[in-house]
Write a protein that holds these residues in place. Sequence first.
Motif, PDB file in Angstrom:
ATOM      1  N   ARG A   6      80.527 -82.715  -5.100  1.00 62.64           N
ATOM      2  CA  ARG A   6      80.775 -84.160  -5.149  1.00 62.64           C
ATOM      3  C   ARG A   6      79.976 -84.810  -6.283  1.00 62.64           C
ATOM      4  NH1 ARG A   6      79.202 -85.068  -0.155  1.00 62.64           N
ATOM      5  NH2 ARG A   6      77.085 -85.718  -0.615  1.00 62.64           N
ATOM      6  N   GLU A   7      78.701 -84.492  -6.357  1.00 64.29           N
ATOM      7  CA  GLU A   7      77.853 -85.104  -7.382  1.00 64.29           C
ATOM      8  C   GLU A   7      78.159 -84.566  -8.777  1.00 64.29           C
ATOM      9  OE1 GLU A   7      75.989 -87.807  -7.164  1.00 64.29           O
ATOM     10  OE2 GLU A   7      76.723 -87.920  -5.105  1.00 64.29           O
ATOM     11  N   SER A   8      78.469 -83.284  -8.886  1.00 60.10           N
ATOM     12  CA  SER A   8      78.796 -82.748 -10.207  1.00 60.10           C
ATOM     13  C   SER A   8      80.129 -83.315 -10.693  1.00 60.10           C
ATOM     14  CB  SER A   8      78.800 -81.220 -10.212  1.00 60.10           C
ATOM     15  OG  SER A   8      79.819 -80.702  -9.396  1.00 60.10           O
ATOM     16  N   ARG A  20      77.998 -81.609  -1.150  1.00 54.71           N
ATOM     17  CA  ARG A  20      77.189 -82.519  -1.962  1.00 54.71           C
ATOM     18  C   ARG A  20      77.114 -82.086  -3.425  1.00 54.71           C
ATOM     19  NH1 ARG A  20      71.072 -82.661  -1.327  1.00 54.71           N
ATOM     20  NH2 ARG A  20      70.565 -83.559  -3.305  1.00 54.71           N
ATOM     21  N   TYR A  21      76.920 -80.796  -3.658  1.00 51.97           N
ATOM     22  CA  TYR A  21      76.807 -80.303  -5.029  1.00 51.97           C
ATOM     23  C   TYR A  21      78.089 -80.573  -5.810  1.00 51.97           C
ATOM     24  CZ  TYR A  21      76.587 -77.231  -9.034  1.00 51.97           C
ATOM     25  OH  TYR A  21      76.619 -76.748 -10.309  1.00 51.97           O
ATOM     26  N   LYS A  30      82.076 -89.474 -15.064  1.00 52.54           N
ATOM     27  CA  LYS A  30      81.341 -90.459 -15.857  1.00 52.54           C
ATOM     28  C   LYS A  30      81.192 -89.985 -17.305  1.00 52.54           C
ATOM     29  CE  LYS A  30      78.835 -93.111 -12.485  1.00 52.54           C
ATOM     30  NZ  LYS A  30      77.543 -93.721 -12.170  1.00 52.54           N
ATOM     31  N   ALA A  76      80.765 -88.780   0.915  1.00 56.10           N
ATOM     32  CA  ALA A  76      80.590 -87.521   1.638  1.00 56.10           C
ATOM     33  C   ALA A  76      81.701 -87.242   2.643  1.00 56.10           C
ATOM     34  CB  ALA A  76      79.242 -87.518   2.352  1.00 56.10           C
ATOM     35  N   ARG A 122      81.295 -86.326  -9.878  1.00 57.61           N
ATOM     36  CA  ARG A 122      81.002 -87.718 -10.244  1.00 57.61           C
ATOM     37  C   ARG A 122      80.391 -87.785 -11.648  1.00 57.61           C
ATOM     38  NH1 ARG A 122      76.883 -90.924 -10.519  1.00 57.61           N
ATOM     39  NH2 ARG A 122      75.437 -89.425  -9.608  1.00 57.61           N
ATOM     40  N   ARG A 123      79.447 -86.904 -11.928  1.00 59.99           N
ATOM     41  CA  ARG A 123      78.824 -86.870 -13.256  1.00 59.99           C
ATOM     42  C   ARG A 123      79.832 -86.497 -14.337  1.00 59.99           C
ATOM     43  NH1 ARG A 123      74.694 -84.568 -10.239  1.00 59.99           N
ATOM     44  NH2 ARG A 123      75.285 -82.482 -10.902  1.00 59.99           N
ATOM     45  N   GLU A 176      82.520 -93.197  -8.156  1.00 60.81           N
ATOM     46  CA  GLU A 176      81.700 -93.284  -6.955  1.00 60.81           C
ATOM     47  C   GLU A 176      81.989 -92.036  -6.130  1.00 60.81           C
ATOM     48  OE1 GLU A 176      79.337 -95.373  -6.007  1.00 60.81           O
ATOM     49  OE2 GLU A 176      79.589 -96.707  -7.731  1.00 60.81           O
ATOM     50  N   ALA A 177      80.996 -91.570  -5.395  1.00 59.47           N
ATOM     51  CA  ALA A 177      81.153 -90.354  -4.595  1.00 59.47           C
ATOM     52  C   ALA A 177      80.906 -90.657  -3.125  1.00 59.47           C
ATOM     53  CB  ALA A 177      80.192 -89.276  -5.083  1.00 59.47           C
TER      54      ALA A 177
END
Length: 126
Positions: free
Chosen positions: A17-19, A14-15, A25, A35, A21-22, A32-33
Amino acid sequence: MTKKQLVSVVDDDRYFRESMRRLIKSLGYFAEAFASPAELLASPYLAETGCLIADINMPEMTGIELFRHLVEQESTIPTILVTAYPDDADQIRAANDGVLCYLRKPVDEQKLTECLRAALTRAEQA
Protein backbone atom coordinates in the motif's frame (compact mmCIF):
# COMPACT_ATOMS: atom_id res chain seq x y z
CA MET A 1 -5.85 19.39 -6.15
CA THR A 2 -8.85 19.58 -8.43
CA LYS A 3 -11.81 17.28 -8.04
CA LYS A 4 -11.30 13.72 -9.27
CA GLN A 5 -7.50 13.80 -9.54
CA LEU A 6 -6.84 11.74 -6.44
CA VAL A 7 -5.73 8.11 -6.68
CA SER A 8 -6.92 6.07 -3.69
CA VAL A 9 -5.04 2.85 -2.93
CA VAL A 10 -6.77 0.17 -0.83
CA ASP A 11 -4.68 -2.81 0.24
CA ASP A 12 -4.39 -4.68 3.53
CA ASP A 13 -0.64 -5.22 2.95
CA ARG A 14 1.01 -2.14 4.49
CA TYR A 15 4.24 -2.51 2.52
CA PHE A 16 2.49 -2.77 -0.86
CA ARG A 17 0.00 0.00 0.00
CA GLU A 18 2.70 2.48 0.98
CA SER A 19 5.05 1.59 -1.87
CA MET A 20 2.16 2.00 -4.34
CA ARG A 21 1.28 5.39 -2.82
CA ARG A 22 4.89 6.55 -3.17
CA LEU A 23 5.09 5.27 -6.76
CA ILE A 24 1.89 7.10 -7.73
CA LYS A 25 3.21 10.31 -6.18
CA SER A 26 6.53 9.88 -8.01
CA LEU A 27 4.55 9.69 -11.26
CA GLY A 28 3.10 13.11 -10.50
CA TYR A 29 -0.32 12.18 -9.13
CA PHE A 30 -2.00 12.83 -5.78
CA ALA A 31 -2.42 9.65 -3.72
CA GLU A 32 -3.94 8.46 -0.45
CA ALA A 33 -3.63 4.96 1.00
CA PHE A 34 -6.20 2.98 2.98
CA ALA A 35 -5.77 -0.27 4.90
CA SER A 36 -9.29 -1.52 4.18
CA PRO A 37 -12.36 -0.84 2.06
CA ALA A 38 -14.19 0.35 5.20
CA GLU A 39 -11.46 2.95 5.81
CA LEU A 40 -11.89 4.30 2.26
CA LEU A 41 -15.69 4.28 2.45
CA ALA A 42 -15.59 6.31 5.69
CA SER A 43 -13.05 8.76 4.30
CA PRO A 44 -13.79 12.27 3.05
CA TYR A 45 -11.35 11.47 0.22
CA LEU A 46 -13.84 9.09 -1.40
CA ALA A 47 -15.68 11.97 -3.11
CA GLU A 48 -12.39 13.29 -4.52
CA THR A 49 -11.18 9.93 -5.84
CA GLY A 50 -10.67 9.87 -9.59
CA CYS A 51 -9.07 6.43 -9.66
CA LEU A 52 -9.29 3.53 -7.24
CA ILE A 53 -6.54 0.91 -6.99
CA ALA A 54 -7.73 -2.02 -4.89
CA ASP A 55 -6.28 -5.38 -3.98
CA ILE A 56 -8.58 -8.23 -4.93
CA ASN A 57 -7.84 -10.41 -1.89
CA MET A 58 -8.66 -8.55 1.32
CA PRO A 59 -10.28 -10.12 4.39
CA GLU A 60 -13.44 -8.09 5.01
CA MET A 61 -14.34 -7.08 1.45
CA THR A 62 -12.56 -7.98 -1.79
CA GLY A 63 -11.57 -5.39 -4.34
CA ILE A 64 -14.28 -6.70 -6.65
CA GLU A 65 -16.88 -6.40 -3.88
CA LEU A 66 -15.69 -2.85 -3.15
CA PHE A 67 -16.05 -1.93 -6.83
CA ARG A 68 -19.56 -3.41 -6.98
CA HIS A 69 -20.54 -1.63 -3.76
CA LEU A 70 -19.44 1.70 -5.23
CA VAL A 71 -21.39 1.03 -8.43
CA GLU A 72 -24.51 0.22 -6.37
CA GLN A 73 -24.03 3.55 -4.56
CA GLU A 74 -23.80 5.27 -7.97
CA SER A 75 -20.18 6.17 -7.34
CA THR A 76 -18.55 4.98 -10.54
CA ILE A 77 -14.86 5.46 -9.87
CA PRO A 78 -12.55 4.10 -12.59
CA THR A 79 -10.97 1.09 -10.89
CA ILE A 80 -7.72 -0.83 -11.23
CA LEU A 81 -7.64 -4.19 -9.46
CA VAL A 82 -4.33 -5.71 -8.39
CA THR A 83 -3.61 -9.24 -7.24
CA ALA A 84 -0.77 -11.57 -6.42
CA TYR A 85 -3.03 -14.48 -7.44
CA PRO A 86 -4.34 -13.73 -10.95
CA ASP A 87 -7.26 -15.77 -12.17
CA ASP A 88 -8.55 -15.61 -15.76
CA ALA A 89 -12.18 -16.09 -14.71
CA ASP A 90 -11.91 -13.25 -12.15
CA GLN A 91 -10.29 -11.03 -14.74
CA ILE A 92 -13.09 -11.65 -17.24
CA ARG A 93 -15.80 -11.06 -14.62
CA ALA A 94 -14.11 -7.85 -13.48
CA ALA A 95 -13.85 -6.57 -17.06
CA ASN A 96 -17.51 -7.43 -17.67
CA ASP A 97 -18.44 -5.52 -14.49
CA GLY A 98 -16.62 -2.44 -15.78
CA VAL A 99 -13.25 -2.61 -14.02
CA LEU A 100 -10.75 -0.61 -16.06
CA CYS A 101 -7.58 -2.67 -15.47
CA TYR A 102 -6.58 -5.94 -13.81
CA LEU A 103 -2.89 -6.03 -12.89
CA ARG A 104 -0.66 -8.68 -11.38
CA LYS A 105 1.61 -7.96 -8.40
CA PRO A 106 4.35 -6.93 -8.55
CA VAL A 107 2.77 -4.23 -10.71
CA ASP A 108 4.46 -3.29 -13.97
CA GLU A 109 5.08 0.49 -13.76
CA GLN A 110 4.43 1.07 -17.47
CA LYS A 111 1.08 -0.78 -17.38
CA LEU A 112 0.12 1.05 -14.20
CA THR A 113 0.92 4.42 -15.81
CA GLU A 114 -1.25 3.56 -18.83
CA CYS A 115 -4.12 2.52 -16.56
CA LEU A 116 -3.80 5.66 -14.41
CA ARG A 117 -3.92 7.93 -17.45
CA ALA A 118 -7.00 6.15 -18.78
CA ALA A 119 -8.72 6.21 -15.38
CA LEU A 120 -8.09 9.89 -14.66
CA THR A 121 -9.10 10.89 -18.20
CA ARG A 122 -12.34 8.98 -17.71
CA ALA A 123 -12.89 10.61 -14.29
CA GLU A 124 -12.41 14.11 -15.77
CA GLN A 125 -15.01 13.37 -18.45
CA ALA A 126 -17.59 12.13 -15.95
